[in-house]
Design a protein around this motif. Structure first.
Motif: not given
Length: 183
Positions: A39, A42-44, A46, A95, A111, A113, A115
């Motif tokens: 996660l 994916d967060y970083y 995006e 998320g 954070r 987030y 997906r």
């Protein structure tokens, strides 16, 4: 165990916000787990790609992305003064959101987030609500956050959930908007 407004019980004093028919569950997660690592990545990816596209017209350089991920492994999101929560949709990690104490009365929301495949299903509000419950469990009476201009969806969500834009509370390099909410 604690119970939230919908009656959902969760270990560790954190109440998940799941409706009677919602396939959502929200659980605490160790920041070093594979789920958390996926996660965070994916967060970083995006948020970094969005910033680089806005500022430079291209995605993040892969080496820089790796440095950013390594530089913030969620260290502040660990007990006893923080927590990382993972939202699960029908058993899939969808998320995350974190809360950490900045001072005994103030938590910071971090954070948040989801997906992309899980957006638009009500998970973001549930996740933020669970993070607010976690912040209360840490003793906070107020929660703050920072975000950027290009994260319009996030700013819209926070306003819808009762957060008010406020003066800067930090000098984070990418922060362009600051919000707070009384808990």
């Amino acid at each position: 165990m604690s119970t939230n407004r919908e009656g959902t019980r969760m270990p560790g004093g954190i109440a998940a916000r799941t409706g009677a028919h919602a396939p959502w569950t929200i659980t605490p997660e160790d920041v070093t787990s594979d789920v958390a690592a996926g996660l965070f990545r994916d967060y970083y990816t995006e948020v970094s790609d969005r910033w680089y596209q806005r500022e430079h017209g291209h995605d993040t350089d892969p080496a820089e992305l790796e440095r950013e991920i390594a530089a913030d492994a969620g260290d502040g999101l660990v007990p006893p003064s923080g927590i990382l929560l993972v939202a699960w949709y029908d058993g899939e990690p969808a998320g995350m959101a974190g809360a950490r104490l900045g001072d005994p009365a103030t938590a910071e929301l971090k954070r948040v987030y989801l997906r992309p495949a899980f957006r638009g299903r009500g998970g973001a509000a549930r996740l933020v609500g669970a993070a607010e419950d976690a912040a209360r469990g840490l003793g906070a009476r107020r929660i703050v956050l920072d975000t950027r201009n290009d994260l319009v969806e996030a700013r819209t969500l926070y306003a819808r959930l009762g957060y008010a834009e406020t003066e800067a509370y930090n000098d984070a390099p990418y922060a362009e908007h600051w919000f707070s909410k009384d808990l």
